[in-house]
Design a protein around this motif. Structure first.
Motif, PDB file in Angstrom:
ATOM      1  N   ASN A 163      -1.526   5.102  -5.321  1.00 56.99           N
ATOM      2  CA  ASN A 163      -2.156   6.413  -5.479  1.00 56.99           C
ATOM      3  C   ASN A 163      -1.296   7.389  -6.272  1.00 56.99           C
ATOM      4  OD1 ASN A 163      -0.107   6.780  -3.646  1.00 56.99           O
ATOM      5  ND2 ASN A 163      -1.343   7.801  -2.093  1.00 56.99           N
ATOM      6  N   MET A 164      -0.159   6.923  -6.789  1.00 56.03           N
ATOM      7  CA  MET A 164       0.799   7.824  -7.426  1.00 56.03           C
ATOM      8  C   MET A 164       0.694   7.862  -8.944  1.00 56.03           C
ATOM      9  SD  MET A 164       2.316   9.401  -5.061  1.00 56.03           S
ATOM     10  CE  MET A 164       3.648  10.167  -5.982  1.00 56.03           C
ATOM     11  N   GLY A 165       0.290   6.770  -9.565  1.00 55.56           N
ATOM     12  CA  GLY A 165       0.161   6.776 -11.017  1.00 55.56           C
ATOM     13  C   GLY A 165       1.486   6.708 -11.730  1.00 55.56           C
ATOM     14  N   ALA A 166       1.719   7.643 -12.651  1.00 56.63           N
ATOM     15  CA  ALA A 166       2.850   7.569 -13.576  1.00 56.63           C
ATOM     16  C   ALA A 166       4.199   7.476 -12.869  1.00 56.63           C
ATOM     17  CB  ALA A 166       2.828   8.781 -14.506  1.00 56.63           C
ATOM     18  N   LYS A 167       4.394   8.229 -11.818  1.00 64.49           N
ATOM     19  CA  LYS A 167       5.698   8.297 -11.150  1.00 64.49           C
ATOM     20  C   LYS A 167       6.166   6.934 -10.668  1.00 64.49           C
ATOM     21  CE  LYS A 167       8.127  10.746  -7.430  1.00 64.49           C
ATOM     22  NZ  LYS A 167       8.006  11.782  -6.368  1.00 64.49           N
ATOM     23  N   TYR A 168       5.219   6.089 -10.227  1.00 67.00           N
ATOM     24  CA  TYR A 168       5.579   4.793  -9.659  1.00 67.00           C
ATOM     25  C   TYR A 168       5.313   3.628 -10.603  1.00 67.00           C
ATOM     26  CZ  TYR A 168       6.353   6.393  -4.809  1.00 67.00           C
ATOM     27  OH  TYR A 168       6.855   6.972  -3.664  1.00 67.00           O
ATOM     28  N   LEU A 169       4.831   3.874 -11.809  1.00 71.47           N
ATOM     29  CA  LEU A 169       4.368   2.774 -12.652  1.00 71.47           C
ATOM     30  C   LEU A 169       5.451   1.722 -12.893  1.00 71.47           C
ATOM     31  CD1 LEU A 169       2.182   1.459 -14.380  1.00 71.47           C
ATOM     32  CD2 LEU A 169       2.948   2.887 -16.301  1.00 71.47           C
ATOM     33  N   GLY A 170       6.619   2.137 -13.337  1.00 74.03           N
ATOM     34  CA  GLY A 170       7.672   1.182 -13.651  1.00 74.03           C
ATOM     35  C   GLY A 170       8.093   0.370 -12.443  1.00 74.03           C
ATOM     36  N   ARG A 171       8.311   1.038 -11.322  1.00 75.39           N
ATOM     37  CA  ARG A 171       8.748   0.324 -10.115  1.00 75.39           C
ATOM     38  C   ARG A 171       7.625  -0.537  -9.537  1.00 75.39           C
ATOM     39  NH1 ARG A 171      11.348   3.761  -5.745  1.00 75.39           N
ATOM     40  NH2 ARG A 171       9.944   5.431  -6.437  1.00 75.39           N
ATOM     41  N   ASN A 172       6.390  -0.102  -9.696  1.00 77.40           N
ATOM     42  CA  ASN A 172       5.276  -0.944  -9.246  1.00 77.40           C
ATOM     43  C   ASN A 172       5.222  -2.257 -10.013  1.00 77.40           C
ATOM     44  OD1 ASN A 172       4.144   0.553  -7.135  1.00 77.40           O
ATOM     45  ND2 ASN A 172       2.873   1.770  -8.509  1.00 77.40           N
ATOM     46  N   VAL A 173       5.460  -2.194 -11.316  1.00 81.29           N
ATOM     47  CA  VAL A 173       5.493  -3.416 -12.115  1.00 81.29           C
ATOM     48  C   VAL A 173       6.684  -4.274 -11.699  1.00 81.29           C
ATOM     49  CG1 VAL A 173       5.771  -4.353 -14.447  1.00 81.29           C
ATOM     50  CG2 VAL A 173       4.221  -2.424 -14.060  1.00 81.29           C
ATOM     51  N   ASP A 174       7.820  -3.634 -11.427  1.00 76.73           N
ATOM     52  CA  ASP A 174       9.001  -4.378 -10.996  1.00 76.73           C
ATOM     53  C   ASP A 174       8.763  -5.133  -9.694  1.00 76.73           C
ATOM     54  OD1 ASP A 174      10.457  -3.562 -13.164  1.00 76.73           O
ATOM     55  OD2 ASP A 174      11.518  -1.953 -12.100  1.00 76.73           O
ATOM     56  N   VAL A 175       8.001  -4.531  -8.770  1.00 75.47           N
ATOM     57  CA  VAL A 175       7.815  -5.142  -7.451  1.00 75.47           C
ATOM     58  C   VAL A 175       6.749  -6.230  -7.454  1.00 75.47           C
ATOM     59  CG1 VAL A 175       5.993  -3.688  -6.436  1.00 75.47           C
ATOM     60  CG2 VAL A 175       7.873  -4.519  -4.986  1.00 75.47           C
ATOM     61  N   LEU A 176       5.971  -6.336  -8.533  1.00 75.23           N
ATOM     62  CA  LEU A 176       4.913  -7.340  -8.584  1.00 75.23           C
ATOM     63  C   LEU A 176       5.480  -8.756  -8.588  1.00 75.23           C
ATOM     64  CD1 LEU A 176       2.325  -5.971 -11.195  1.00 75.23           C
ATOM     65  CD2 LEU A 176       2.013  -6.176  -8.722  1.00 75.23           C
ATOM     66  N   ALA A 177       4.811  -9.628  -7.880  1.00 74.52           N
ATOM     67  CA  ALA A 177       5.117 -11.056  -7.934  1.00 74.52           C
ATOM     68  C   ALA A 177       4.534 -11.649  -9.214  1.00 74.52           C
ATOM     69  CB  ALA A 177       4.507 -11.753  -6.720  1.00 74.52           C
ATOM     70  N   THR A 178       4.875 -12.878  -9.494  1.00 74.53           N
ATOM     71  CA  THR A 178       4.241 -13.582 -10.603  1.00 74.53           C
ATOM     72  C   THR A 178       2.733 -13.621 -10.379  1.00 74.53           C
ATOM     73  OG1 THR A 178       6.197 -14.952 -10.946  1.00 74.53           O
ATOM     74  CG2 THR A 178       4.109 -15.767 -11.848  1.00 74.53           C
ATOM     75  N   VAL A 210       0.852  -1.192   0.000  1.00 79.06           N
ATOM     76  CA  VAL A 210       0.000   0.000   0.000  1.00 79.06           C
ATOM     77  C   VAL A 210       0.882   1.235   0.000  1.00 79.06           C
ATOM     78  CG1 VAL A 210      -1.834   1.255   1.179  1.00 79.06           C
ATOM     79  CG2 VAL A 210      -1.730  -1.237   1.348  1.00 79.06           C
ATOM     80  N   HIS A 211       0.776   2.036  -1.046  1.00 77.73           N
ATOM     81  CA  HIS A 211       1.479   3.312  -1.051  1.00 77.73           C
ATOM     82  C   HIS A 211       0.649   4.340  -0.295  1.00 77.73           C
ATOM     83  CE1 HIS A 211       4.667   1.974  -3.623  1.00 77.73           C
ATOM     84  NE2 HIS A 211       3.823   1.592  -4.570  1.00 77.73           N
ATOM     85  N   GLY A 212       1.337   5.160   0.503  1.00 78.27           N
ATOM     86  CA  GLY A 212       0.610   6.095   1.351  1.00 78.27           C
ATOM     87  C   GLY A 212      -0.108   5.368   2.470  1.00 78.27           C
TER      88      GLY A 212
END
Length: 325
Positions: A215-230, A145-147
């Motif tokens: 809740n951040m959108g574009a700024k975190y998109l790449g890193r959010n995908v990186d942190v996802l599990a399978t 959870v961000h924020g």
């Protein structure tokens, strides 16, 4: 009646308490005499001119409220004058009265005051619809959870823990992380000092997060995908970090992951009623039992809405900031 209106797009100082016409209960609606509303990020965006209310909604802000039913329209069942309730709104909560579709009403949970009940509708409906109904968080999975110290974050932590999930959070101070830990988060990331991708991966043995609530959108998109599990699911519910970013589809394919994005305010009334009914069935018993609770940072008079907006905009709060009538 009195309502807080946006006199022109701008800072908190553009909010003013003014006379507006009283609402009338249409078919399927009730009118609440408002006890309290709550400040949400969407209200700040509306005040700045970036998030106009959907067609048919009042011009003054307020996405949730609690109060007492004072008028019941035609074709309304299950509600009567004098009932205490809280409501999910498309707008208009910053006022002495508000009209709302009966399908978006919830009873005030046992053990919660009428004022503090205003802290519940938006966060419970947002978290339940996105984390559970859409992303399908399951026991033993990890939710990021961000924020985490926000109103939505504090509710997401509690509900995820109730289903047996592990909760990771990002926040910007030690005090906010401590508040998240007290609610049940076990993976704590100070985003000012740490990389949440590294911390979450390390804490999960390299697996990552099964669900990310962002809740951040574009700024975190790449890193959010990186942190996802399978088979992970990223749910975007806010755009505080912008609207446009590049997405590596190859990473999504390799992880068999999904990126989902939703809003709640503009959904049709029938969809909102379905969410509210599910919240009443699954979340309300937890609130009544006291194992899930609203986290209220401050209760500020409606006439001081500008001060409440400044507080939320500065992120100097933990949980919800309420406006009392």
């Amino acid at each position: 009646m009195l309502a807080v209106v946006v006199t022109a797009p701008g800072g908190p100082e553009v909010l003013a308490l003014q006379e507006v016409p009283d609402p009338v209960a249409g078919p399927g609606q009730v009118v609440l005499a408002v006890a309290a509303s709550a400040v949400n990020r969407a209200d700040i965006m509306q005040r700045m001119g970036h998030y106009p209310p959907p067609p048919g909604a009042p011009d003054h802000p307020g996405l949730e409220a609690s109060g007492t039913v004072v008028e019941v329209g035609e074709d309304v069942e299950g509600w009567a004058v004098g009932d205490e309730a809280c409501a999910l709104l498309a707008g208009g909560g910053y006022a002495e009265k508000v009209a709302v579709d009966a399908g978006q009403l919830l009873p005030v949970p046992e053990g919660v005051s009428l004022v503090d009940a205003a802290a519940l509708p938006e966060v419970t409906c947002t978290v339940w619809s996105n984390v559970f109904m859409l992303a399908g968080l399951r026991p033993s999975e990890t939710l990021l959870v961000h924020g985490g110290s926000s109103g939505i974050g504090t509710m997401a932590i509690q509900l995820a823990r109730q289903v047996g999930a592990t909760v990771a959070v990002t926040a910007g101070s030690a005090a906010k992380l401590a508040a998240c830990e007290a609610l049940g988060a076990t993976i704590l990331v100070n985003y000012r000092e740490q990389d949440f991708v590294e911390v979450v991966r390390e804490a999960t043995g390299g697996r990552g997060a099964d669900v990310v609530l962002d809740n951040m959108g574009a700024k975190y998109l790449g890193r959010n995908v990186d942190v996802l599990a399978t088979a992970g699911r990223l749910v975007v519910i806010g755009l505080q970090g912008g609207t446009k970013a590049e997405l590596d589809l190859g990473t999504l394919l390799r992880k068999r992951a999904a990126v989902l994005a939703t809003t709640l305010r503009s959904r049709p009334a029938a969809e909102k009623a379905t969410i509210v009914a599910s919240v009443r069935e699954h979340v309300w018993p937890l609130v009544a039992d006291g194992v899930v609770r609203p986290v209220v940072h401050a209760r500020i008079p409606l006439a001081e809405a500008a001060r409440a907006h400044a507080l939320v905009e500065a992120s100097d709060h933990i949980g919800k900031v309420l406006l009392t009538v």
